[in-house]
Design a protein around this motif. Structure first.
Motif, PDB file in Angstrom:
ATOM      1  N   ASN A  18       0.833  -1.186   0.000  1.00  0.00           N
ATOM      2  CA  ASN A  18       0.000   0.000   0.000  1.00  0.00           C
ATOM      3  C   ASN A  18       0.875   1.246   0.000  1.00  0.00           C
ATOM      4  O   ASN A  18       1.739   1.412   0.861  1.00  0.00           O
ATOM      5  N   LEU A  19       0.634   2.132  -0.945  1.00  0.00           N
ATOM      6  CA  LEU A  19       1.402   3.374  -1.036  1.00  0.00           C
ATOM      7  C   LEU A  19       1.262   4.223   0.226  1.00  0.00           C
ATOM      8  O   LEU A  19       2.214   4.862   0.667  1.00  0.00           O
ATOM      9  N   TRP A  20       0.063   4.195   0.839  1.00  0.00           N
ATOM     10  CA  TRP A  20      -0.163   5.016   2.035  1.00  0.00           C
ATOM     11  C   TRP A  20       0.746   4.613   3.186  1.00  0.00           C
ATOM     12  O   TRP A  20       1.187   5.458   3.969  1.00  0.00           O
ATOM     13  N   PHE A  21       1.036   3.329   3.315  1.00  0.00           N
ATOM     14  CA  PHE A  21       1.941   2.890   4.384  1.00  0.00           C
ATOM     15  C   PHE A  21       3.315   3.518   4.208  1.00  0.00           C
ATOM     16  O   PHE A  21       3.922   3.991   5.174  1.00  0.00           O
ATOM     17  N   TRP A  22       3.815   3.532   2.991  1.00  0.00           N
ATOM     18  CA  TRP A  22       5.158   4.073   2.741  1.00  0.00           C
ATOM     19  C   TRP A  22       5.180   5.582   2.911  1.00  0.00           C
ATOM     20  O   TRP A  22       6.180   6.149   3.370  1.00  0.00           O
ATOM     21  N   ILE A  23       4.086   6.241   2.578  1.00  0.00           N
ATOM     22  CA  ILE A  23       3.997   7.684   2.816  1.00  0.00           C
ATOM     23  C   ILE A  23       4.008   7.966   4.319  1.00  0.00           C
ATOM     24  O   ILE A  23       4.713   8.856   4.793  1.00  0.00           O
ATOM     25  N   VAL A  24       3.234   7.193   5.072  1.00  0.00           N
ATOM     26  CA  VAL A  24       3.204   7.360   6.535  1.00  0.00           C
ATOM     27  C   VAL A  24       4.583   7.105   7.130  1.00  0.00           C
ATOM     28  O   VAL A  24       5.046   7.851   8.002  1.00  0.00           O
ATOM     29  N   LEU A  25       5.268   6.070   6.656  1.00  0.00           N
ATOM     30  CA  LEU A  25       6.618   5.766   7.144  1.00  0.00           C
ATOM     31  C   LEU A  25       7.565   6.938   6.915  1.00  0.00           C
ATOM     32  O   LEU A  25       8.291   7.353   7.828  1.00  0.00           O
ATOM     33  N   ALA A  26       7.534   7.514   5.714  1.00  0.00           N
ATOM     34  CA  ALA A  26       8.400   8.654   5.408  1.00  0.00           C
ATOM     35  C   ALA A  26       8.051   9.877   6.244  1.00  0.00           C
ATOM     36  O   ALA A  26       8.940  10.561   6.769  1.00  0.00           O
ATOM     37  N   VAL A  27       6.769  10.145   6.413  1.00  0.00           N
ATOM     38  CA  VAL A  27       6.340  11.320   7.190  1.00  0.00           C
ATOM     39  C   VAL A  27       6.716  11.157   8.661  1.00  0.00           C
ATOM     40  O   VAL A  27       7.182  12.107   9.305  1.00  0.00           O
ATOM     41  N   ILE A  28       6.533   9.964   9.196  1.00  0.00           N
ATOM     42  CA  ILE A  28       6.860   9.732  10.608  1.00  0.00           C
ATOM     43  C   ILE A  28       8.338   9.987  10.869  1.00  0.00           C
ATOM     44  O   ILE A  28       8.707  10.682  11.818  1.00  0.00           O
ATOM     45  N   TRP A  29       9.204   9.434  10.027  1.00  0.00           N
ATOM     46  CA  TRP A  29      10.638   9.604  10.284  1.00  0.00           C
ATOM     47  C   TRP A  29      11.130  11.005   9.944  1.00  0.00           C
ATOM     48  O   TRP A  29      12.047  11.516  10.584  1.00  0.00           O
ATOM     49  N   SER A  30      10.521  11.642   8.984  1.00  0.00           N
ATOM     50  CA  SER A  30      10.858  13.030   8.699  1.00  0.00           C
ATOM     51  C   SER A  30      10.489  13.922   9.880  1.00  0.00           C
ATOM     52  O   SER A  30      11.262  14.781  10.308  1.00  0.00           O
ATOM     53  N   THR A  31       9.299  13.689  10.426  1.00  0.00           N
ATOM     54  CA  THR A  31       8.839  14.469  11.580  1.00  0.00           C
ATOM     55  C   THR A  31       9.680  14.181  12.811  1.00  0.00           C
ATOM     56  O   THR A  31      10.049  15.098  13.550  1.00  0.00           O
ATOM     57  N   ALA A  32       9.992  12.906  13.026  1.00  0.00           N
ATOM     58  CA  ALA A  32      10.777  12.534  14.214  1.00  0.00           C
ATOM     59  C   ALA A  32      12.169  13.161  14.185  1.00  0.00           C
ATOM     60  O   ALA A  32      12.706  13.541  15.234  1.00  0.00           O
ATOM     61  N   SER A  33      12.760  13.286  13.003  1.00  0.00           N
ATOM     62  CA  SER A  33      14.097  13.870  12.950  1.00  0.00           C
ATOM     63  C   SER A  33      14.063  15.391  12.935  1.00  0.00           C
ATOM     64  O   SER A  33      15.071  16.028  13.232  1.00  0.00           O
ATOM     65  N   HIS A  34      12.925  15.977  12.596  1.00  0.00           N
ATOM     66  CA  HIS A  34      12.829  17.441  12.609  1.00  0.00           C
ATOM     67  C   HIS A  34      12.551  17.983  14.006  1.00  0.00           C
ATOM     68  O   HIS A  34      13.106  19.008  14.390  1.00  0.00           O
ATOM     69  N   TRP A  35      11.721  17.288  14.767  1.00  0.00           N
ATOM     70  CA  TRP A  35      11.361  17.754  16.111  1.00  0.00           C
ATOM     71  C   TRP A  35      12.274  17.064  17.127  1.00  0.00           C
ATOM     72  O   TRP A  35      12.095  15.908  17.446  1.00  0.00           O
ATOM     73  N   VAL A  36      13.255  17.774  17.616  1.00  0.00           N
ATOM     74  CA  VAL A  36      14.228  17.243  18.558  1.00  0.00           C
ATOM     75  C   VAL A  36      13.749  17.573  19.969  1.00  0.00           C
ATOM     76  O   VAL A  36      13.765  18.738  20.367  1.00  0.00           O
ATOM     77  N   LEU A  37      13.292  16.577  20.696  1.00  0.00           N
ATOM     78  CA  LEU A  37      12.710  16.760  22.034  1.00  0.00           C
ATOM     79  C   LEU A  37      11.560  17.757  22.009  1.00  0.00           C
ATOM     80  O   LEU A  37      11.350  18.510  22.951  1.00  0.00           O
ATOM     81  N   GLY A  38      10.821  17.798  20.921  1.00  0.00           N
ATOM     82  CA  GLY A  38       9.697  18.711  20.799  1.00  0.00           C
ATOM     83  C   GLY A  38      10.063  20.071  20.247  1.00  0.00           C
ATOM     84  O   GLY A  38       9.194  20.902  20.008  1.00  0.00           O
ATOM     85  N   VAL A  39      11.349  20.304  20.029  1.00  0.00           N
ATOM     86  CA  VAL A  39      11.829  21.589  19.535  1.00  0.00           C
ATOM     87  C   VAL A  39      12.148  21.435  18.048  1.00  0.00           C
ATOM     88  O   VAL A  39      12.864  20.505  17.668  1.00  0.00           O
ATOM     89  N   PRO A  40      11.649  22.331  17.189  1.00  0.00           N
ATOM     90  CA  PRO A  40      11.990  22.214  15.765  1.00  0.00           C
ATOM     91  C   PRO A  40      13.477  22.432  15.540  1.00  0.00           C
ATOM     92  O   PRO A  40      14.094  23.316  16.149  1.00  0.00           O
ATOM     93  N   TYR A  41      14.056  21.610  14.668  1.00  0.00           N
ATOM     94  CA  TYR A  41      15.502  21.651  14.463  1.00  0.00           C
ATOM     95  C   TYR A  41      15.956  22.992  13.877  1.00  0.00           C
ATOM     96  O   TYR A  41      17.083  23.421  14.135  1.00  0.00           O
ATOM     97  N   ASP A  42      15.095  23.667  13.138  1.00  0.00           N
ATOM     98  CA  ASP A  42      15.507  24.959  12.579  1.00  0.00           C
ATOM     99  C   ASP A  42      15.796  25.982  13.676  1.00  0.00           C
ATOM    100  O   ASP A  42      16.587  26.899  13.472  1.00  0.00           O
ATOM    101  N   MET A  43      15.197  25.807  14.863  1.00  0.00           N
ATOM    102  CA  MET A  43      15.524  26.703  15.985  1.00  0.00           C
ATOM    103  C   MET A  43      16.946  26.470  16.475  1.00  0.00           C
ATOM    104  O   MET A  43      17.633  27.409  16.873  1.00  0.00           O
ATOM    105  N   VAL A  44      17.393  25.208  16.445  1.00  0.00           N
ATOM    106  CA  VAL A  44      18.766  24.885  16.839  1.00  0.00           C
ATOM    107  C   VAL A  44      19.741  25.542  15.864  1.00  0.00           C
ATOM    108  O   VAL A  44      20.736  26.155  16.279  1.00  0.00           O
ATOM    109  N   VAL A  45      19.455  25.431  14.575  1.00  0.00           N
ATOM    110  CA  VAL A  45      20.319  26.033  13.554  1.00  0.00           C
ATOM    111  C   VAL A  45      20.322  27.551  13.678  1.00  0.00           C
ATOM    112  O   VAL A  45      21.383  28.187  13.624  1.00  0.00           O
ATOM    113  N   ARG A  46      19.143  28.141  13.879  1.00  0.00           N
ATOM    114  CA  ARG A  46      19.058  29.593  14.013  1.00  0.00           C
ATOM    115  C   ARG A  46      19.798  30.074  15.256  1.00  0.00           C
ATOM    116  O   ARG A  46      20.460  31.112  15.233  1.00  0.00           O
TER     117      ARG A  46
END
Length: 175
Positions: A18-46
């Motif tokens: 199912n394509l939806w499963f793979w989309i969910v998998l990608a979104v979950i890991w993208s989100t998990a790596s962007h939000w570091v302890l609940g803080v968006p990673y762009d704040m760390v870079v800024r």
């Protein structure tokens, strides 16, 4: 043709084909790596690039999320661990013993995310224990993000291998 049959033709319950499963998998890991302890990673870079108010904002937000995470762990951590272990064990039994593909898919999503949760708790405890600020805090958050990304890459790789095996062994039509 009734609506029930139409719905289940559109939402295939075979997860790995199912394509939806793979989309969910990608979104979950993208989100998990962007939000570091609940803080968006762009704040760390800024905070690293600008310093000053951006760094103060980062420290405040990390302090809030660390205190929140540790409070939840202190108040209901044992219950959450028991519930999580029950859910993962149930999924493992349903997926491995009874060979239910949906349970296998949810297990391949849930187990690595539980590792990320434990890693987040350990990182929060370290940040509070060290009273990390400034460069030390940013390094700790970047290291946490790196480990989350490693867990995500291994998870995606294992899930892709298992999904390909399932699709080749069972076939796209389920039998």
């Amino acid at each position: 043709m009734d609506w029930y049959q139409t719905l289940f033709e559109q939402i295939d319950m075979r997860s790995f084909s199912n394509l939806w499963f793979w989309i969910v998998l990608a979104v979950i890991w993208s989100t998990a790596s962007h939000w570091v302890l609940g803080v968006p990673y762009d704040m760390v870079v800024r905070a690293r690039q600008q310093g000053g108010q951006a760094e103060a904002d980062l420290e405040d937000l990390v302090r809030i999320y660390v205190n929140r995470l540790l409070y939840i762990a202190e108040v209901s951590g044992l219950w959450l661990i028991a519930l999580g272990c029950f859910a993962l064990t149930s999924l493992a039994l349903l997926g491995i013993v009874y060979e239910i593909e949906f349970a296998q898919a949810v297990l391949l999503l849930g187990f690595p995310l539980s590792l990320v949760g434990l890693l987040s708790l350990a990182t929060a405890r370290r940040i509070r224990g060290e009273d990390a600020r400034g460069e030390h805090l940013r390094r700790r958050l970047m290291r946490h993000r790196f480990y989350v990304q490693v867990i995500g890459m291994v998870s995606i790789f294992v899930t892709a291998l298992w999904g390909m095996y399932q699709n080749l062994a069972i076939g796209p039509l389920g039998g």
